[in-house]
Design an enzyme around this catalytic site. Structure first.
Site, PDB file in Angstrom:
ATOM      1  N   GLY A 196       0.825  -1.197   0.000  1.00 32.94           N
ATOM      2  CA  GLY A 196       0.000   0.000   0.000  1.00 32.94           C
ATOM      3  C   GLY A 196       0.853   1.238   0.000  1.00 32.94           C
ATOM      4  N   ALA A 197       0.186   2.337   0.226  1.00 32.05           N
ATOM      5  CA  ALA A 197       0.876   3.620   0.185  1.00 32.05           C
ATOM      6  C   ALA A 197       1.985   3.696   1.237  1.00 32.05           C
ATOM      7  CB  ALA A 197      -0.127   4.744   0.410  1.00 32.05           C
ATOM      8  N   ASP A 207      -7.365   7.466   6.199  1.00 28.37           N
ATOM      9  CA  ASP A 207      -7.430   6.615   5.007  1.00 28.37           C
ATOM     10  C   ASP A 207      -8.366   5.435   5.257  1.00 28.37           C
ATOM     11  OD1 ASP A 207      -6.967   5.813   2.431  1.00 28.37           O
ATOM     12  OD2 ASP A 207      -4.962   4.991   2.799  1.00 28.37           O
TER      13      ASP A 207
END
Ligand SMILES: *[C@@H]1O[C@H](CO)[C@@H](O)[C@H](O)[C@H]1NC(C)=O
Ligand SMILES: *[C@@H]1O[C@H](CO)[C@@H](O)[C@H](O)[C@H]1NC(C)=O
Ligand SMILES: *[C@@H]1O[C@H](CO)[C@@H](O)[C@H](O)[C@H]1NC(C)=O
Ligand SMILES: *[C@@H]1O[C@H](CO)[C@@H](O)[C@H](O)[C@H]1NC(C)=O
Ligand SMILES: *[C@@H]1O[C@H](CO)[C@@H](O)[C@H](O)[C@H]1NC(C)=O
Ligand SMILES: *[C@@H]1O[C@H](CO)[C@@H](O)[C@H](O)[C@H]1NC(C)=O
Ligand SMILES: *[C@@H]1O[C@H](CO)[C@@H](O)[C@H](O)[C@H]1NC(C)=O
Ligand SMILES: *[C@@H]1O[C@H](CO)[C@@H](O)[C@H](O)[C@H]1NC(C)=O
Ligand SMILES: *[C@@H]1O[C@H](CO)[C@@H](O)[C@H](O)[C@H]1NC(C)=O
Ligand SMILES: *[C@@H]1O[C@H](CO)[C@@H](O)[C@H](O)[C@H]1NC(C)=O
Ligand SMILES: *[C@@H]1O[C@H](CO)[C@@H](O)[C@H](O)[C@H]1NC(C)=O
Length: 784
Positions: A510-511, A627
């Protein structure tokens, strides 16, 4: 233009005209070519006695506006207006009335355009008479037009209300628009008081009449102090109001249908020689008890949800019940509004958030839709509380109980009302009403753009993290007084390299970084599996912040949060060790296979909400996730939802920036304030929660570009369905959900509340939890 000579000539002309016109007398006969102008000193024509004036009076609420009126010239202010030509027409400064050379009366605006004209030609003169009648007369003295023949709401001594004429009450003391009551002298000889509709004047029902039947009768104000019904031949048929002590010589008298529907016969001493404060006094009135006047259609005497009673002086006093307040305190006829959200008829929602208020001697005689017998007070109360349609219940002395629905009308309170009202009102939780701001500009192409990003994001970080019960006993420790980071284990890089078999099994990306599955043989607890997250782009200067944040994350203990077990900060490497979640992410659970059971989805919603509430409101340092999306919710072996990756926004140093490039969060889930120059609060998570809630209900991604335009963006489609009353379309084919439409509707409404553009209008997660658990009322959504 601007030529000096021309200007001079023009000036001469104006002077000539004004001198000619301004010479009119203020009283007596008004000769042709007379003029009065609003705002000037002599802006009226007086009757010979000086009692009445025809002229301009300032509007009480705005002294730069005027009414053309007939009024009592000697009374302290011009508040008692007897007549105006157009009920709702205010005039600006310098409006004028002219009696033209050809004998027409013309009301003109400042530019000279005619606004009103009684359509009479060739009058020889006009006169303001001592009776209060303003007339246009022919040279023979006969009246071509008189104000007495077009009354507004008042008649004066010597005035009659002919067959087929009406008096219409003002809407309010200072509002001359047609009100809610009228008196009609019917040609069948009956004088009838009507409730009428605003603004059409439709006659709802009559509330008083003389019950007389001599055709072409008229109402006549006899100067000896009576308002009589007289036959065409002048015979007295009936007396409507009468006074016998106050002569018209010493007292002004008038009969007015007031804004509260009562026709009152008023007197006012002409001179206050005795020093007493002179005022209008009602000496007689009809009907006797207006509160008992009822109308099946319309609100009754007072406004909707209001009730009628009398003040100490015996004047009508409308009141709002407890839990209600005036729509407009200066316009009580507009009724009372509930100070709470009206119950939504969702299964299992009825009584939650509401209480019953008991008011003795109060009744709302109409709007009943159910009746029960025999009932005791507590039963009658409970029946209403449990019924979402019920606004109030009414119990009589013999055990009849009626349920009433909104809006309540014709409320009457008084000792003669032998009934008890139980009003359902909201608990004191007030919620903002829903106003979903839809950006019209976000049309489909833009939506598709977002869709692409979402799809890309889906490939990231799907499966992640998880379990190993490090020191379970310590987990149970209370948060307060908990020593910073004392339950976090510090790993060495080589320990984790070994646990993950050289970072061999990647389970997510992921980020923030990449996630690997690991196995800790040293742990005694049942589940040795862990998820090890390798943070990317770690900057060495963030060393101190890393330790701080990890400690904060390490302090969180909640069933619905993925546990951080330990960390490694060796050199530039930053690793976080989490419990492993064997059922993967909510995203794959929702979108990648068969539709999961509805009950499980409901539990997941509750779990996520609890986890978020904990992060926002219950841990010692507030944690904003930034998020929230299905990829960041993981499921353990029991399908308990656990929020992952919380606290990372600060760790990565991105939570303070609002630029889109460095923004934390995922397109499609991020709140609008990220794009604006407004501060980022926990409400960004609430917004994302809203999006995710819809995804859980529908088992589809927020943006599905393959779908037809109307359905492509789930938030918009859901609000469309909601507005159309077709929430069922959202769960079409999902039989389990279809059988629980109450919950589906609740979730959709709550999601729409979360998706408010204004963060302040979104509920907090604490409030959200209460609404999910049905502990407080859910606001009635208003979508523009
Ligand atoms: C007004 O004019 C009429 C008719 O010319 C006349 O009879 C009457 O006396 C006049 N009234 C006054 C007050 O001048
Ligand atoms: C109007 O009234 C004011 C105050 O009463 C006075 O000063 C003024 O001279 C008057 N104007 C005219 C034209 O009579
Ligand atoms: C009074 O009326 C004028 C003209 O309509 C308007 O411009 C002004 O705002 C009003 N003033 C108040 C206090 O309502
Ligand atoms: C003037 O009229 C208002 C109502 O419009 C009233 O409240 C006030 O008492 C009146 N003033 C006097 C001196 O009568
Ligand atoms: C005034 O009343 C007339 C007729 O009753 C109506 O047509 C008009 O729209 C009203 N104007 C305003 C400003 O209310
Ligand atoms: C009203 O008339 C006066 C004098 O004729 C003038 O000074 C003033 O500007 C006018 N006001 C308006 C609003 O037309
Ligand atoms: C008028 O009323 C009287 C008594 O109230 C009744 O006797 C008479 O028939 C009525 N006349 C008409 C035309 O209705
Ligand atoms: C009532 O007045 C109208 C018009 O003035 C007339 O046509 C009618 O004949 C009258 N009816 C009676 C019963 O006098
Ligand atoms: C007014 O009433 C009196 C009786 O009080 C009566 O003598 C007189 O004729 C009535 N006036 C009119 C115009 O009907
Ligand atoms: C007339 O009306 C006044 C109220 O304004 C009242 O007080 C008085 O008693 C009445 N009667 C006489 C004879 O004045
Ligand atoms: C609601 O508020 C009112 C006044 O604001 C208070 O009197 C009442 O006790 C409150 N009721 C509840 C249930 O909190």
């Amino acid at each position: 233009m601007g030529h000096p000579l021309l200007d001079f000539l023009l000036l001469l002309l104006i002077v000539a005209i004004t001198t000619d016109v301004a010479a009119s007398q203020p009283s007596g006969n008004i000769t042709l070519n007379s003029l009065i102008t609003a705002g000037e000193n002599l802006s009226y024509w007086l009757s010979p006695s000086g009692d009445f004036a025809f002229g301009f009076v300032p509007v009480p609420s705005n002294s730069s506006l005027f009414l053309l009126a007939i009024y009592y010239a000697k009374l302290p202010n011009s508040s008692t207006i007897i007549w105006i030509p157009n009920r709702n027409q205010t005039l600006s400064l310098n409006s004028s009335v002219v009696l033209t050379t050809d004998g027409q009366l013309s009301l003109r605006d400042p530019a000279g355009a005619e606004v009103w004209n009684p359509s009479v030609q060739n009058a020889a003169y006009a006169a303001m008479l001592d009776s209060g009648n303003f007339v246009l007369a022919s040279s023979s003295g006969s009246y071509l037009w008189e104000s007495f023949s077009s009354p507004i709401d008042t008649i004066l001594p010597t005035q009659s209300l002919g067959s087929n004429s009406e008096l219409i009450a003002k809407l309010a003391d200072d509002d001359f628009n047609d009100g809610r009551f009228k008196i009609k002298m019917q040609d069948n000889g009956d004088l009838v008081f009507y409730f009428i509709a605003v603004p059409t004047g439709f006659e709802y029902s009559q509330y008083w009449d003389t019950n007389t039947n001599i055709s072409n009768s008229s109402l006549f104000f006899n100067s000896s102090g009576r308002v009589d019904l007289v036959s065409p031949t002048g015979q007295l048929i009936d007396t409507v109001t009468s006074i016998n002590t106050n002569s018209t010589a010493d007292f002004y008298q008038r009969g007015t249908i007031d804004p509260d529907g009562v026709f009152r016969h008023y007197v006012h001493p002409k001179s206050s020689a005795n020093g007493a404060a002179a005022e209008w006094t009602s000496m007689d009135s009809k009907p006797g008890d207006i509160c008992k006047a009822l109308t099946k259609t319309g609100s009754g005497v007072c406004g909707f949800n209001s009730y009628c009673g009398y003040d100490r002086r015996g004047m009508v006093a409308c009141q709002c019940p407890e839990g209600y307040s005036w729509v407009n305190p200066k316009r009580t006829y507009k009724g009372c509004k509930p100070d709470f959200a009206i119950p939504r008829c969702i299964d299992g929602f009825q009584s939650v958030g509401f209480r019953m208020v008991t008011v003795n001697n109060l009744d709302f005689p109409f709007q009943d839709y159910e009746q029960f017998y025999p009932m005791k007070a507590d039963e009658c109360t409970q029946l209403c509380l449990d019924d979402c349609f019920c606004a109030a219940s009414i119990l009589d002395g013999t055990g009849n109980c009626w349920k009433k629905k909104f809006p309540l009308s014709n409320g009457e309170k008084g000792s003669y009302v032998q009934r008890t009202a139980f009003l359902k009102v909201g608990n004191n939780d007030t919620l903002p009403s829903l106003s979903l701001e839809r950006k019209k500009s976000l049309s489909l192409p833009a939506s598709l753009g977002l869709g692409g990003s979402v799809l890309l994001n889906l490939t990231f970080l799907s499966a992640t993290l998880i379990a190993l019960g490090v020191r379970r006993k310590k987990q149970r420790q209370r948060l307060k007084g908990f020593k910073l980071g004392s339950n976090l284990r510090s790993f060495t890089y080589s320990e984790l390299e070994e646990a993950t078999k050289g970072f061999g099994e990647q389970v997510g990306k992921g980020a923030c970084g990449t996630v690997y599955k690991g196995y800790l043989s040293t742990e005694q607890n049942g589940n040795p599996d862990v998820a090890v997250k390798k943070l990317r782009d770690f900057e060495p200067e963030m060393e101190k912040e890393f330790t701080n944040e990890v400690k904060i994350i390490g302090q969180t203990h909640h069933k619905n949060l993925v546990r951080l077990l330990g960390y490694c900060n060796q050199g530039v490497v930053r690793l976080l060790v989490y419990e492993y979640m064997c059922n993967g992410s909510l995203a794959s659970y929702l979108f990648d296979g068969v539709r999961p059971p509805w009950k499980q989805r409901v539990e997941i919603v509750l779990g996520i909400a609890r986890g978020l509430r904990y992060l926002h409101e219950e841990c010692s340092t507030q944690i904003i996730h930034c998020d929230i999306k299905p990829q960041n919710v993981l499921l353990d072996g029991n399908f308990t939802a656990k929020i992952a990756d919380f606290g990372l926004s600060k760790l990565l140093g991105t939570d303070q920036t609002r630029t889109i490039t460095r923004m934390r969060g995922t397109k499609g889930y991020v709140a609008p304030e990220w794009f604006k120059n407004s501060s980022i609060t926990a409400k960004v998570d609430v917004y994302s929660f809203g999006t995710m809630l819809l995804e859980i209900v529908c088992c589809r991604r927020n943006v599905e570009k393959e779908m037809t335009e109307d359905k492509a963006v789930l938030c918009f489609w859901a609000s469309d369905c909601y507005m159309a009353g077709r929430i069922d379309l959202l769960v079409e084919g999902d039989d389990e959900a279809m059988n629980d439409m109450g919950s589906v509707e609740k979730f959709v409404i709550l999601a729409l509340l979360c998706l408010q553009e204004d963060p302040n209008l979104r509920p907090t997660m604490g409030r959200m939890m209460q609404m999910l658990e049905e502990k407080v009322a859910i606001p009635l959504p208003v979508i523009p």
